[in-house]
Design an enzyme around this catalytic site. Structure first.
Site, PDB file in Angstrom:
ATOM      1  CB  SER A 282      49.346  -9.440   9.453  1.00  0.00           C
ATOM      2  OG  SER A 282      48.401  -8.998   8.505  1.00  0.00           O
ATOM      3  CG  MET A 283      47.493  -2.741   8.951  1.00  0.00           C
ATOM      4  SD  MET A 283      47.922  -1.233   8.073  1.00  0.00           S
ATOM      5  CE  MET A 283      47.579  -1.692   6.376  1.00  0.00           C
ATOM      6  NE  ARG A 284      47.303  -5.868   3.801  1.00  0.00           N
ATOM      7  CZ  ARG A 284      48.166  -4.859   3.987  1.00  0.00           C
ATOM      8  NH1 ARG A 284      47.723  -3.631   3.996  1.00  0.00           N
ATOM      9  NH2 ARG A 284      49.445  -5.085   4.158  1.00  0.00           N
TER      10      ARG A 284
ATOM     11  NE  ARG B 242      50.238 -12.486   8.846  1.00  0.00           N
ATOM     12  CZ  ARG B 242      49.961 -12.247   7.575  1.00  0.00           C
ATOM     13  NH1 ARG B 242      48.769 -12.565   7.098  1.00  0.00           N
ATOM     14  NH2 ARG B 242      50.843 -11.680   6.780  1.00  0.00           N
TER      15      ARG B 242
ATOM     16  CG  HIS C 184      46.494 -15.547   2.776  1.00  0.00           C
ATOM     17  ND1 HIS C 184      45.605 -15.494   3.822  1.00  0.00           N
ATOM     18  CD2 HIS C 184      47.054 -14.299   2.691  1.00  0.00           C
ATOM     19  CE1 HIS C 184      45.620 -14.282   4.346  1.00  0.00           C
ATOM     20  NE2 HIS C 184      46.496 -13.541   3.684  1.00  0.00           N
TER      21      HIS C 184
ATOM     22  CD  GLN D 191      44.270 -11.157   0.233  1.00  0.00           C
ATOM     23  OE1 GLN D 191      44.782 -10.661   1.217  1.00  0.00           O
ATOM     24  NE2 GLN D 191      43.455 -10.469  -0.570  1.00  0.00           N
TER      25      GLN D 191
ATOM     26  CG  ASN E  61      51.275 -17.612   0.878  1.00  0.00           C
ATOM     27  OD1 ASN E  61      51.452 -16.765   0.017  1.00  0.00           O
ATOM     28  ND2 ASN E  61      51.413 -17.349   2.171  1.00  0.00           N
TER      29      ASN E  61
ATOM     30  CG  ASP F 139      52.067 -11.433  -2.663  1.00  0.00           C
ATOM     31  OD1 ASP F 139      52.226 -10.379  -2.014  1.00  0.00           O
ATOM     32  OD2 ASP F 139      52.039 -12.553  -2.116  1.00  0.00           O
TER      33      ASP F 139
ATOM     34  CB  SER G 187      56.582 -14.085   1.235  1.00  0.00           C
ATOM     35  OG  SER G 187      55.849 -14.071   0.037  1.00  0.00           O
ATOM     36  CG  MET G 188      57.367 -12.112   7.445  1.00  0.00           C
ATOM     37  SD  MET G 188      55.948 -11.777   8.513  1.00  0.00           S
ATOM     38  CE  MET G 188      55.090 -10.513   7.580  1.00  0.00           C
TER      39      MET G 188
ATOM     40  CB  CYS H 234      47.261 -10.185  -1.388  1.00  0.00           C
ATOM     41  SG  CYS H 234      48.984 -10.657  -1.662  1.00  0.00           S
ATOM     42  CG  LEU H 235      47.548  -4.154  -0.579  1.00  0.00           C
ATOM     43  CD1 LEU H 235      46.544  -3.207   0.106  1.00  0.00           C
ATOM     44  CD2 LEU H 235      48.549  -3.356  -1.409  1.00  0.00           C
TER      45      LEU H 235
ATOM     46  NE  ARG I  48      42.267 -11.066   4.521  1.00  0.00           N
ATOM     47  CZ  ARG I  48      43.472 -11.039   5.076  1.00  0.00           C
ATOM     48  NH1 ARG I  48      44.472 -10.418   4.457  1.00  0.00           N
ATOM     49  NH2 ARG I  48      43.702 -11.634   6.235  1.00  0.00           N
TER      50      ARG I  48
END
Length: 371
Positions: free
Chosen positions: A120-122, A171, A198, A201, A229, A289, A293-294, A329-330, A357
């Site tokens: 994850s970046m954020r 995470r 989450h 978030q 989620n 969103d 998702s992943m 939420c990006l 965040r």
């Protein structure tokens, strides 16, 4: 510098920020909340939904199980007053950081282990930067560093990292992993995301609503897309703070039924619908969103067909009305679940939401430390 404060779910102005720390917030053990994946659609999407119980309820497991819950795993583990105090603290500490004041160093000498089963970046940058700005040191542990549950049992990871660090953020995929970490860790554990919820978030989203709308209570939040989620976390917030929440999703992609009932039984107005155009009317927030998702990317092309009509575009935002803000939420797949024009519009608060965040998480960590 004048700061804002939260009272009863509304944003009000307060006196200038004091540099004196407030007293620690009392944290009451949450009651056991069994949450089961009752619908076939949830099981099909691979959402790992486990029983959510107070760590205090597992004392029979022996000395390794924590007796006093100090973790942040689900928003509804806390009462409304505590959630509001955390958000109020986020506003205060955000103002300090924005002013350039770096004298507030409550995490000085503390270290945080950050477990990432999912990249994850954020989540990484917001936690690591926030912890650093308040004086602490964060350690990144990527998917290949631990392989929790494969290379080493989760309970062993929890005990070892507790000996090195003051706090753990994780995470992960399976929700049971975060529950097991919290059960066996002797330091606070923060839920950085699971397939079930989450919470960090949604705390950032709540903070963003307070800044741009002025309240959380008596608002209408409409989520358009997969009942994932993020939706579960909105529902758990609605179980603490009353507001109108609508999930507009294709048939077969509804959120977990038990989680919906938790929010409804708490008094919030909850609607699950398959009509996004009708759902968004009168919304204060339209939220979306990614559709896959992943861990669901193999379904992406199929979902594009199933989710036709659920893209958030300029036309849908116009149906929502002039007061509606767009949130996401990006990361966003522009041109799939949301258009470029909608994200770049004046009523989009996607990027202030992303920044928050860090500020919401700083306040969460201050709370679990009692600082």
């Amino acid at each position: 510098m004048a700061a804002a404060a939260i009272s009863g779910g509304h944003l009000v102005l307060s006196a200038p920020i004091s540099t004196r720390r407030p007293q620690s917030l009392a944290l009451h053990p949450p009651s056991a909340r069994p949450i089961a994946a009752s619908s076939a659609s949830v099981a099909r999407r691979g959402v790992a939904v486990a029983a959510v119980s107070s760590p205090a309820a597992v004392s029979s497991l022996g000395k390794d199980a924590k007796q006093i819950p100090k973790d942040f795993l689900h928003i509804n583990d806390f009462d409304k007053d505590t959630i509001m105090k955390i958000l109020n603290r986020a506003i205060e500490v955000k103002a300090k950081i924005k002013s350039g004041d770096r004298s507030f160093q409550p995490f000085k000498g503390k270290s945080m282990a950050m477990i990432f089963a999912k990249p994850s970046m954020r989540t990484r940058v917001s936690f690591e930067t926030g912890f650093f700005l308040l004086g602490g040191h964060a350690i990144y542990l990527g998917p290949d560093d631990i392989q929790m549950g494969k290379r080493e049992e989760t309970r062993d990871v929890a005990r070892v990292l507790s000996g090195y660090n003051d706090i753990i953020m994780a995470r992960v995929f399976a929700h049971q992993d975060i529950l097991d970490l919290a059960k066996y860790a002797s330091v606070p554990v923060i839920n950085g995301l699971t397939d079930y919820n989450h919470p960090c978030q949604i705390m950032a989203d709540a903070l963003t609503m307070l800044e741009h709308i002025g309240r959380i209570e008596n608002t209408k939040v409409v989520y358009v897309g997969d009942g994932n989620n993020i939706v579960h976390s909105w529902l758990l917030l609605a179980a603490v703070i009353p507001f109108h929440f609508v999930c507009a999703c294709p048939k077969g992609f509804e959120p977990d039924a038990k989680t919906v009932e938790i929010a409804r039984n708490a008094g919030s107005k909850i609607e699950i619908t398959n009509d996004p155009k009708e759902a968004v009317k009168g919304a204060d927030v339209v939220y979306t969103d990614v559709w896959a998702s992943m861990g669901q990317k193999q379904e992406a092309e199929k979902r594009k067909e199933l989710f036709k009509g659920f893209m958030v575009d300029e036309a849908l935002m116009e149906m929502a009305g002039p007061k509606a803000f767009l949130m996401h939420c990006l990361p966003a797949e522009r041109g799939v679940e949301v258009t470029d024009g909608a994200i770049e519009a004046r009523n989009s608060i996607v990027f202030p939401q992303a920044e928050n965040r860090m500020h919401a998480q700083n306040a969460i960590m201050l709370h679990v430390f009692g600082a």
